[in-house]
Design a protein around this motif. Structure first.
Motif, PDB file in Angstrom:
ATOM      1  N   ILE A  97       1.623  16.977 -13.544  1.00 23.31           N
ATOM      2  CA  ILE A  97       1.705  18.428 -13.320  1.00 23.31           C
ATOM      3  C   ILE A  97       2.903  19.002 -14.077  1.00 23.31           C
ATOM      4  O   ILE A  97       2.816  20.011 -14.750  1.00 23.31           O
ATOM      5  CB  ILE A  97       1.793  18.757 -11.810  1.00 23.31           C
ATOM      6  CG1 ILE A  97       0.505  18.314 -11.100  1.00 23.31           C
ATOM      7  CG2 ILE A  97       1.991  20.252 -11.584  1.00 23.31           C
ATOM      8  CD1 ILE A  97       0.578  18.324  -9.598  1.00 23.31           C
ATOM      9  N   SER A  98       4.054  18.313 -13.996  1.00 24.20           N
ATOM     10  CA  SER A  98       5.267  18.803 -14.665  1.00 24.20           C
ATOM     11  C   SER A  98       5.077  18.894 -16.169  1.00 24.20           C
ATOM     12  O   SER A  98       5.524  19.829 -16.809  1.00 24.20           O
ATOM     13  CB  SER A  98       6.440  17.869 -14.389  1.00 24.20           C
ATOM     14  OG  SER A  98       6.698  17.850 -13.041  1.00 24.20           O
TER      15      SER A  98
ATOM     16  N   PHE B 211       1.018   4.127  -2.847  1.00 23.47           N
ATOM     17  CA  PHE B 211       0.832   5.545  -2.515  1.00 23.47           C
ATOM     18  C   PHE B 211       1.924   6.402  -3.152  1.00 23.47           C
ATOM     19  O   PHE B 211       1.667   7.430  -3.783  1.00 23.47           O
ATOM     20  CB  PHE B 211       0.827   5.662  -0.980  1.00 23.47           C
ATOM     21  CG  PHE B 211       1.009   7.065  -0.464  1.00 23.47           C
ATOM     22  CD1 PHE B 211       0.082   8.061  -0.758  1.00 23.47           C
ATOM     23  CD2 PHE B 211       2.100   7.388   0.325  1.00 23.47           C
ATOM     24  CE1 PHE B 211       0.261   9.345  -0.281  1.00 23.47           C
ATOM     25  CE2 PHE B 211       2.275   8.670   0.799  1.00 23.47           C
ATOM     26  CZ  PHE B 211       1.349   9.645   0.498  1.00 23.47           C
ATOM     27  N   LEU B 212       3.173   5.935  -3.047  1.00 25.14           N
ATOM     28  CA  LEU B 212       4.297   6.680  -3.642  1.00 25.14           C
ATOM     29  C   LEU B 212       4.182   6.729  -5.158  1.00 25.14           C
ATOM     30  O   LEU B 212       4.439   7.755  -5.786  1.00 25.14           O
ATOM     31  CB  LEU B 212       5.626   6.027  -3.251  1.00 25.14           C
ATOM     32  CG  LEU B 212       6.198   6.412  -1.889  1.00 25.14           C
ATOM     33  CD1 LEU B 212       7.526   5.731  -1.656  1.00 25.14           C
ATOM     34  CD2 LEU B 212       6.386   7.921  -1.761  1.00 25.14           C
TER      35      LEU B 212
ATOM     36  N   LEU C 295       1.633   9.295  -6.227  1.00 22.37           N
ATOM     37  CA  LEU C 295       2.174  10.659  -6.077  1.00 22.37           C
ATOM     38  C   LEU C 295       3.134  11.007  -7.199  1.00 22.37           C
ATOM     39  O   LEU C 295       3.090  12.087  -7.765  1.00 22.37           O
ATOM     40  CB  LEU C 295       2.900  10.780  -4.739  1.00 22.37           C
ATOM     41  CG  LEU C 295       2.035  11.221  -3.578  1.00 22.37           C
ATOM     42  CD1 LEU C 295       2.822  11.210  -2.299  1.00 22.37           C
ATOM     43  CD2 LEU C 295       1.467  12.613  -3.795  1.00 22.37           C
ATOM     44  N   LEU C 296       3.990  10.046  -7.542  1.00 19.25           N
ATOM     45  CA  LEU C 296       4.960  10.243  -8.623  1.00 19.25           C
ATOM     46  C   LEU C 296       4.234  10.532  -9.933  1.00 19.25           C
ATOM     47  O   LEU C 296       4.592  11.443 -10.685  1.00 19.25           O
ATOM     48  CB  LEU C 296       5.854   9.006  -8.760  1.00 19.25           C
ATOM     49  CG  LEU C 296       6.902   9.025  -9.873  1.00 19.25           C
ATOM     50  CD1 LEU C 296       7.876  10.157  -9.655  1.00 19.25           C
ATOM     51  CD2 LEU C 296       7.654   7.719  -9.926  1.00 19.25           C
TER      52      LEU C 296
ATOM     53  N   LEU D 193       3.188  21.951 -17.433  1.00 25.11           N
ATOM     54  CA  LEU D 193       3.848  23.260 -17.349  1.00 25.11           C
ATOM     55  C   LEU D 193       4.900  23.377 -18.437  1.00 25.11           C
ATOM     56  O   LEU D 193       5.512  22.384 -18.808  1.00 25.11           O
ATOM     57  CB  LEU D 193       4.531  23.429 -15.974  1.00 25.11           C
ATOM     58  CG  LEU D 193       3.602  23.563 -14.793  1.00 25.11           C
ATOM     59  CD1 LEU D 193       4.383  23.360 -13.508  1.00 25.11           C
ATOM     60  CD2 LEU D 193       2.955  24.932 -14.778  1.00 25.11           C
TER      61      LEU D 193
ATOM     62  N   VAL E 233       0.848  -1.201   0.000  1.00 25.35           N
ATOM     63  CA  VAL E 233       0.000   0.000   0.000  1.00 25.35           C
ATOM     64  C   VAL E 233       0.886   1.254   0.000  1.00 25.35           C
ATOM     65  O   VAL E 233       0.611   2.218  -0.705  1.00 25.35           O
ATOM     66  CB  VAL E 233      -0.931  -0.016   1.232  1.00 25.35           C
ATOM     67  CG1 VAL E 233      -1.774   1.243   1.297  1.00 25.35           C
ATOM     68  CG2 VAL E 233      -1.815  -1.233   1.201  1.00 25.35           C
ATOM     69  N   TYR E 234       1.975   1.187   0.735  1.00 26.86           N
ATOM     70  CA  TYR E 234       2.922   2.303   0.821  1.00 26.86           C
ATOM     71  C   TYR E 234       3.543   2.589  -0.558  1.00 26.86           C
ATOM     72  O   TYR E 234       3.623   3.720  -1.018  1.00 26.86           O
ATOM     73  CB  TYR E 234       4.002   1.932   1.847  1.00 26.86           C
ATOM     74  CG  TYR E 234       5.090   2.963   2.005  1.00 26.86           C
ATOM     75  CD1 TYR E 234       4.794   4.237   2.509  1.00 26.86           C
ATOM     76  CD2 TYR E 234       6.401   2.670   1.672  1.00 26.86           C
ATOM     77  CE1 TYR E 234       5.802   5.183   2.659  1.00 26.86           C
ATOM     78  CE2 TYR E 234       7.397   3.597   1.820  1.00 26.86           C
ATOM     79  CZ  TYR E 234       7.098   4.864   2.318  1.00 26.86           C
ATOM     80  OH  TYR E 234       8.096   5.785   2.453  1.00 26.86           O
TER      81      TYR E 234
ATOM     82  N   LEU F  61       1.254  11.767 -10.278  1.00 28.93           N
ATOM     83  CA  LEU F  61       0.612  13.078 -10.151  1.00 28.93           C
ATOM     84  C   LEU F  61       1.601  14.198 -10.465  1.00 28.93           C
ATOM     85  O   LEU F  61       1.305  15.117 -11.218  1.00 28.93           O
ATOM     86  CB  LEU F  61       0.065  13.230  -8.722  1.00 28.93           C
ATOM     87  CG  LEU F  61      -0.707  14.496  -8.418  1.00 28.93           C
ATOM     88  CD1 LEU F  61      -2.090  14.431  -9.026  1.00 28.93           C
ATOM     89  CD2 LEU F  61      -0.834  14.698  -6.915  1.00 28.93           C
ATOM     90  N   VAL F  62       2.811  14.067  -9.898  1.00 32.91           N
ATOM     91  CA  VAL F  62       3.845  15.089 -10.116  1.00 32.91           C
ATOM     92  C   VAL F  62       4.231  15.144 -11.582  1.00 32.91           C
ATOM     93  O   VAL F  62       4.388  16.206 -12.170  1.00 32.91           O
ATOM     94  CB  VAL F  62       5.089  14.804  -9.237  1.00 32.91           C
ATOM     95  CG1 VAL F  62       6.236  15.716  -9.605  1.00 32.91           C
ATOM     96  CG2 VAL F  62       4.735  14.984  -7.784  1.00 32.91           C
TER      97      VAL F  62
END
Lengths: 284, 174
Positions: A18-19, A7-8, A11-12, A22, A3-4, A14-15
């Motif tokens: 976003i990157s 989760f990471l 997040l990766l 831009l 699960v950990y 998602l980043v």
């Protein structure tokens, strides 16, 4: 634990999303080089002024760009047709790359590197210097750079604001390895990183008062294959500096896209330089 | 222009030092505020670190300072780039004001993104470890929990770092 890790990973992802959304720094593979800044270049359309009487032996190319004071500058540069034709004829090797004799390669602006023909930037730079005396003077005059004032930032901005487009591999029936010689780059009003790098080097080198050492830095790593110019200067606080044993400090100049002053480069370029994933060669 | 006056070395050094000091202060103050927000009134982190020598609490606070500090330092280079542009174009009150606002804005952005990053990583971790009160565990000296929280915060912060410089570069009018 699973699960950990999940989760990471989320997040990766998602980043990265976003990157990607831009605008990023310039690289050989960027469609839009440099940060979204006040860029004002004449665009794709080639603006050629009508040839005046007695100037039929020149190609006149108009550039619209903004200088460091954010004033719009219109530069009318005259490229001698004859010199341009000679330059085009003397650059590029046979398209099938069978002729690899060093003398032939040197004559055509190439050299062998680990058995492969690559552009000899030093040769292209030095043989174009004489062609740029008038062009540099015209550019300096149009940008209203006074005598004794350092034109580095304005010349850098001029080069940065030219269209970033990769030249073809084959031009005029010759293999040019995606590189336009400086005069052709001006005529086409476009170029990629190494093309614009040598153009800036020639613009600077052709200045009468210019005595500084120039070098080209070829970067390969972190997903980029890129070129930047380096000038031997005392580094300023907060700027990036490259130290070469026996040569001293050099300041990098990012020419691919607008947004970078001397001594500042994009993140990927910075990482590449920091990791030492580059080759350096002096030009003068 | 760019190297016309010898003053540029002097002023640039001052600006650079101020930016670094400012970044460090924001990172430390911001981290203390964020850890106080997380622990609430139940835990006094200052007492835990100074009086009880709680390594776990120190580790978590250290990871917060590291993450926000890295984000604030990411703003320094784009700010210096903007400074050299402003200086070369001719420095006046208007550009000085714009630059000051830009510096403050970029530091605030770094702090906000840093805080959001820390919040997402800590809260995200807590969602997956229901039934465990991490802060209570850290207070009781469970360093293993502190290490997991710290590493998560630092790693997630590393992913978000790259966004900061891109935002700040676009914030300034080059």
């Amino acid at each position: 634990m699973k699960v950990y890790l999940l989760f990471l990973s989320v997040l990766l992802l998602l980043v990265n999303v976003i990157s990607l959304s831009l605008p990023g720094p310039a690289s050989k593979f960027s469609a839009v080089p440099g940060p979204a800044a006040a860029v004002n270049i004449s665009g794709d359309a080639k603006v050629k002024a009508p040839a005046a009487e007695g100037e039929k032996d020149h190609i006149q190319v108009t550039f619209k760009w903004t200088n460091i004071k954010k004033e719009e500058i219109v530069s009318l540069l005259k490229i001698p047709k004859k010199t341009l034709n000679v330059e085009v004829r003397n650059f590029g090797i046979s398209a099938d790359i069978k002729m690899l004799h060093p003398r032939y390669l040197k004559k055509q602006g190439f050299k062998l590197l680990t058995g492969k023909p690559v552009v000899d930037y030093r040769e292209v730079y030095s043989r174009n210097l004489k062609n740029f005396k008038e062009i540099t003077a015209d550019l300096k005059q149009s940008a209203q750079i006074k005598q004794g004032v350092d034109p580095l930032v304005d010349f850098l901005r001029f080069t940065q604001q030219m269209d970033y487009r990769i030249p073809p591999k084959i031009y005029n029936g010759r293999y040019i390895r995606e590189f336009y010689t400086p005069l052709l780059c001006l005529e086409k009003k476009m170029g990629d990183c190494d093309t614009k790098t040598i153009l800036l080097a020639d613009l600077l080198g052709a200045l009468e008062s210019f005595r500084e050492e120039l070098g080209i830095v070829i970067l390969k790593g972190y997903g980029i294959f890129h070129a930047i110019l380096a000038i031997k200067r005392k580094p300023l606080p907060g700027t990036l500096k490259l130290y070469f044993r026996g040569k001293g400090y050099f300041m990098p100049l990012e020419v691919s896209g607008p947004g970078w002053n001397p001594g500042f480069v994009g993140r990927n370029t910075f990482n590449c330089l920091k990791a030492g994933l580059f080759r350096f060669g002096t030009l003068n | 222009m760019f190297y016309e006056t010898p003053d540029i070395q002097f002023f640039s050094t001052i600006i650079y030092l101020v930016l670094i000091l400012f970044s460090a202060v924001i990172a430390i103050m911001g981290s203390i505020l964020i850890i106080s927000f997380f622990t609430g009134r139940a835990i006094n982190e200052k007492e835990e670190i100074v009086a009880n020598r709680n390594i776990g609490m120190a580790l978590v606070l250290g990871s917060f300072i590291w993450t926000i500090g890295r984000m604030c330092f990411e703003t320094v280079k784009p700010t210096m780039n903007a400074w050299y542009s402003a200086y070369s174009a001719g420095f006046n009150i208007k550009t000085a004001l714009k630059l000051t606002l830009g510096i403050l804005g970029s530091q605030v952005i770094a702090l906000i993104i840093g805080a959001v990053t820390i919040y997402i990583s800590v809260k995200g971790l807590m969602i997956f470890t229901r039934g465990i009160n991490e802060w209570e565990e850290i207070k009781n000296g469970n360093n293993a929990v502190a290490i997991i929280i710290s590493v998560t915060v630092v790693v997630v912060g590393m992913f978000f770092e790259s966004i900061i410089s891109t935002i700040v570069v676009n914030l300034f009018d080059y």
